[in-house]
Design an enzyme around this catalytic site. Structure first.
Site, PDB file in Angstrom:
ATOM      1  N   GLU A   1       4.926 -15.287   0.480  1.00 53.07           N
ATOM      2  CA  GLU A   1       6.383 -15.365   0.328  1.00 53.07           C
ATOM      3  C   GLU A   1       7.054 -14.364   1.271  1.00 53.07           C
ATOM      4  O   GLU A   1       6.801 -13.167   1.193  1.00 53.07           O
ATOM      5  CB  GLU A   1       6.747 -15.015  -1.133  1.00 53.07           C
TER       6      GLU A   1
ATOM      7  N   GLN B   1      -4.708   3.208   6.930  1.00 51.45           N
ATOM      8  CA  GLN B   1      -6.078   3.720   6.791  1.00 51.45           C
ATOM      9  C   GLN B   1      -7.036   2.577   6.537  1.00 51.45           C
ATOM     10  O   GLN B   1      -8.170   2.779   6.181  1.00 51.45           O
ATOM     11  CB  GLN B   1      -6.142   4.728   5.633  1.00 51.45           C
TER      12      GLN B   1
ATOM     13  N   GLY C   1      -4.859  -1.889   3.404  1.00 52.35           N
ATOM     14  CA  GLY C   1      -4.193  -3.201   3.368  1.00 52.35           C
ATOM     15  C   GLY C   1      -5.168  -4.297   3.765  1.00 52.35           C
ATOM     16  O   GLY C   1      -5.277  -5.332   3.096  1.00 52.35           O
ATOM     17  N   SER C   2      -5.912  -4.062   4.842  1.00 49.95           N
ATOM     18  CA  SER C   2      -6.884  -5.072   5.298  1.00 49.95           C
ATOM     19  C   SER C   2      -7.975  -5.274   4.261  1.00 49.95           C
ATOM     20  O   SER C   2      -8.380  -6.402   3.978  1.00 49.95           O
ATOM     21  CB  SER C   2      -7.516  -4.633   6.623  1.00 49.95           C
TER      22      SER C   2
ATOM     23  N   ILE D   1       0.893  -1.164   0.000  1.00 47.47           N
ATOM     24  CA  ILE D   1       0.000   0.000   0.000  1.00 47.47           C
ATOM     25  C   ILE D   1       0.928   1.210   0.000  1.00 47.47           C
ATOM     26  O   ILE D   1       1.837   1.301   0.839  1.00 47.47           O
ATOM     27  CB  ILE D   1      -0.914   0.018   1.262  1.00 47.47           C
TER      28      ILE D   1
ATOM     29  N   GLN E   1      -1.172   4.334   3.713  1.00 50.85           N
ATOM     30  CA  GLN E   1      -0.986   3.300   4.735  1.00 50.85           C
ATOM     31  C   GLN E   1      -1.714   3.669   6.028  1.00 50.85           C
ATOM     32  O   GLN E   1      -2.001   4.825   6.278  1.00 50.85           O
ATOM     33  CB  GLN E   1       0.516   3.106   5.021  1.00 50.85           C
TER      34      GLN E   1
HETATM   35  N1  ACO Z   1      -6.337   5.320  11.430  1.00 52.31           N
HETATM   36  C1  ACO Z   1      -5.249   4.887  12.077  1.00 52.31           C
HETATM   37  N2  ACO Z   1      -4.802   3.616  12.005  1.00 52.31           N
HETATM   38  C2  ACO Z   1      -5.485   2.762  11.237  1.00 52.31           C
HETATM   39  C3  ACO Z   1      -6.633   3.153  10.508  1.00 52.31           C
HETATM   40  C4  ACO Z   1      -7.067   4.499  10.647  1.00 52.31           C
HETATM   41  N3  ACO Z   1      -8.152   4.949  10.009  1.00 52.31           N
HETATM   42  N4  ACO Z   1      -7.087   2.084   9.827  1.00 52.31           N
HETATM   43  C5  ACO Z   1      -6.236   1.060  10.085  1.00 52.31           C
HETATM   44  N5  ACO Z   1      -5.307   1.468  10.950  1.00 52.31           N
HETATM   45  C6  ACO Z   1      -4.238   0.679  11.527  1.00 52.31           C
HETATM   46  C7  ACO Z   1      -4.614  -0.750  11.755  1.00 52.31           C
HETATM   47  O1  ACO Z   1      -5.340  -0.927  12.971  1.00 52.31           O
HETATM   48  C8  ACO Z   1      -3.274  -1.354  11.815  1.00 52.31           C
HETATM   49  O2  ACO Z   1      -2.651  -1.008  13.033  1.00 52.31           O
HETATM   50  P1  ACO Z   1      -2.207  -2.087  14.073  1.00 52.31           P
HETATM   51  O3  ACO Z   1      -1.256  -2.979  13.318  1.00 52.31           O
HETATM   52  O4  ACO Z   1      -1.553  -1.316  15.147  1.00 52.31           O
HETATM   53  O5  ACO Z   1      -3.465  -2.778  14.490  1.00 52.31           O
HETATM   54  C9  ACO Z   1      -2.488  -0.633  10.764  1.00 52.31           C
HETATM   55  O6  ACO Z   1      -3.176   0.577  10.570  1.00 52.31           O
HETATM   56  C10 ACO Z   1      -2.311  -1.375   9.456  1.00 52.31           C
HETATM   57  O7  ACO Z   1      -3.574  -1.788   8.963  1.00 52.31           O
HETATM   58  P2  ACO Z   1      -4.026  -1.368   7.511  1.00 52.31           P
HETATM   59  O8  ACO Z   1      -4.303   0.086   7.508  1.00 52.31           O
HETATM   60  O9  ACO Z   1      -5.102  -2.247   7.072  1.00 52.31           O
HETATM   61  O10 ACO Z   1      -2.715  -1.726   6.695  1.00 52.31           O
HETATM   62  P3  ACO Z   1      -1.972  -0.837   5.605  1.00 52.31           P
HETATM   63  O11 ACO Z   1      -2.928  -0.351   4.615  1.00 52.31           O
HETATM   64  O12 ACO Z   1      -1.068   0.155   6.246  1.00 52.31           O
HETATM   65  O13 ACO Z   1      -1.090  -1.970   4.923  1.00 52.31           O
HETATM   66  C11 ACO Z   1       1.136  -2.840   4.783  1.00 52.31           C
HETATM   67  C12 ACO Z   1      -0.105  -2.655   5.670  1.00 52.31           C
HETATM   68  C13 ACO Z   1       0.772  -3.664   3.564  1.00 52.31           C
HETATM   69  C14 ACO Z   1       2.214  -3.538   5.559  1.00 52.31           C
HETATM   70  C15 ACO Z   1       1.578  -1.406   4.329  1.00 52.31           C
HETATM   71  O14 ACO Z   1       1.906  -0.672   5.460  1.00 52.31           O
HETATM   72  C16 ACO Z   1       2.754  -1.437   3.358  1.00 52.31           C
HETATM   73  O15 ACO Z   1       2.554  -1.578   2.173  1.00 52.31           O
HETATM   74  N6  ACO Z   1       3.980  -1.279   3.890  1.00 52.31           N
HETATM   75  C17 ACO Z   1       5.203  -1.188   3.047  1.00 52.31           C
HETATM   76  C18 ACO Z   1       5.456  -2.437   2.229  1.00 52.31           C
HETATM   77  C19 ACO Z   1       5.393  -3.708   3.036  1.00 52.31           C
HETATM   78  O16 ACO Z   1       5.986  -3.785   4.109  1.00 52.31           O
HETATM   79  N7  ACO Z   1       4.666  -4.690   2.490  1.00 52.31           N
HETATM   80  C20 ACO Z   1       4.604  -6.038   3.035  1.00 52.31           C
HETATM   81  C21 ACO Z   1       5.833  -6.779   2.661  1.00 52.31           C
HETATM   82  S1  ACO Z   1       5.678  -8.527   2.898  1.00 52.31           S
HETATM   83  C22 ACO Z   1       5.000  -9.072   1.422  1.00 52.31           C
HETATM   84  O17 ACO Z   1       4.973  -8.342   0.467  1.00 52.31           O
HETATM   85  C23 ACO Z   1       4.459 -10.483   1.395  1.00 52.31           C
END
Ligand code: ACO
Length: 353
Positions: A290, A264, A267-268, A257, A262
């Site tokens: 992976e 928000q 990812g979920s 994402i 991120q």
């Molecule tokens: N306000 C504040 N926090 C929020 C909100 C919101 N509105 N909505 C969700 N969150 C929180 C969630 O509760 C969660 O927090 P927690 O872990 O403390 O419970 C956190 O945000 C992440 O949840 P999402 O928002 O659904 O995830 P996100 O969209 O950030 O995606 C990901 C996660 C994929 C890891 C992203 O951060 C990313 O792309 N990072 C960089 C690349 C990466 O690391 N990718 C994974 C590599 S491994 C692979 O590719 C197999």
């Protein structure tokens, strides 16, 4: 005056600091207020794949690398500028070939004139539409009028190879240890998330993130199945033959994402949509990931647990665990052994607490 001895440290900069990435949206109707267009600035996290393990660039003072993308079509603009270059002072010095390195990672046809780039962004904003088949859509809250759409595609989809060649640099910049995938391999599937804003006469799509998945052959012994050694060639035709089961183990390879979006919930939402898609596909038997990092493992654990609990799939499981029952649940949920054990462990700990 030619300088023969220089302080080398003065000519080294941190690549993560000087690489300026932007996702640029349509040129505003008020170019005086936003003369450079509206944009999200992105900070790169990993530049070692481009500039070596120290992520440093040698040989320039006040170096700026502007790498800007149209937020939907990803049409690219590159500009490299600096105040001084070491080879102008120290003949024989070899500054990093910044343009050469960046060019290896962006397809031909990138733009170097910012006004032309902005005009193209303006045009693409109203004409770009995502490629592939729409598999899901969501909103972040009920009263949000912005819709997010998820599309699934592969490298046979017209135009997608070109799009992917603009997109793929982001995995190097944001996923530690990521490598490019082979665009000639037909077994890759890619899901992309777009933000869709509807204006009076057109929809504006901006890229939010994406996930690459690889379909592996999955052989499962069942009644009347042939031994694996007898299967000479794996093809879709096998799906239609009845005396053995040919199916797929799908592996999530890269899941990203983009930084402005991120944390928000995107990812979920993407993971949930893909998981629903896998569950509904009878040919997919198992989902693996992976080399997941901690952030992705957290995301997956939370979403898998939520699915298991909300659908009351693990209600009957008690300690001591019945191995056969666990295996039954695992197959039904299409989780791999490791992930199933993680989920069961977390659920049992929760029960004990
Ligand atoms: N306000 C504040 N926090 C929020 C909100 C919101 N509105 N909505 C969700 N969150 C929180 C969630 O509760 C969660 O927090 P927690 O872990 O403390 O419970 C956190 O945000 C992440 O949840 P999402 O928002 O659904 O995830 P996100 O969209 O950030 O995606 C990901 C996660 C994929 C890891 C992203 O951060 C990313 O792309 N990072 C960089 C690349 C990466 O690391 N990718 C994974 C590599 S491994 C692979 O590719 C197999």
């Amino acid at each position: 005056m030619t300088i023969t001895t220089v302080n080398q440290a003065e000519w080294v900069c941190d690549a993560n600091d000087v690489l300026k990435l932007r996702l640029v949206s349509a040129h505003t109707s008020d170019p005086y207020e936003h003369p450079e267009g509206e944009y999200h600035q992105l900070l790169p996290q990993f530049t070692y794949s481009l500039f070596g393990p120290l992520q440093q660039i040698y040989g320039y003072k006040n170096l700026k690398i502007k790498l800007y993308y149209a937020a939907g079509s990803l049409v690219t603009y590159l500009d490299v500028s600096y105040d001084e270059k070491i080879s102008d002072h120290l003949p024989g010095a070899k500054p990093t070939d910044v343009i050469g390195i960046i060019r290896e990672h962006i397809p031909e046809g990138f733009m170097t004139n910012y006004d032309t780039f902005l005009q193209r962004v303006e045009k693409d904003t109203h004409t770009f539409v995502p490629m592939g088949e729409k598999i899901s859509e969501y909103r972040l809250s009920d009263d949000d009028n912005i819709v997010y759409e998820i599309y699934k595609t592969n490298f046979n989809t017209p135009g997608f190879k070109e799009y992917h060649s603009r997109l793929q640099l982001f995995v190097l910049l944001y996923i530690d240890g990521a490598r490019y995938i082979n665009e000639d391999d037909e077994k890759w599937e890619i899901a992309l998330v777009f933000q869709k804003k509807s204006t009076g006469d057109s929809n504006i799509y901006n890229i939010i993130g994406y996930c690459t998945m690889y379909a592996f052959f999955f052989y499962e012994k069942c009644e009347g199945s042939k031994p694996l050694s007898e299967i000479k060639e794996i093809s879709n035709e096998l799906n239609e033959t009845s005396n053995f089961l040919y199916s797929t183990r799908l592996r999530i390879s890269q899941f990203l994402i983009l930084p402005p979006y991120q944390k928000q919930d995107h990812g979920s939402k993407l993971y949930q949509a893909l998981y629903r898609n896998f569950l509904a596909n009878p040919w997919i038997k198992e989902l693996t990931v992976e080399d997941p990092n901690d952030a992705f493992s957290d995301l997956r654990d939370k979403n898998d647990l939520m699915y298991l609990v909300e659908n009351k799939i693990v209600e009957g499981l008690t300690i001591p665990l019945d191995k056969n029952k666990v295996e039954e649940v695992r197959r039904k949920c299409k989780l791999d052994q490791r992930q199933m054990h993680r989920c069961i462990e977390m659920l049992m700990l929760k029960k004990l607490n």
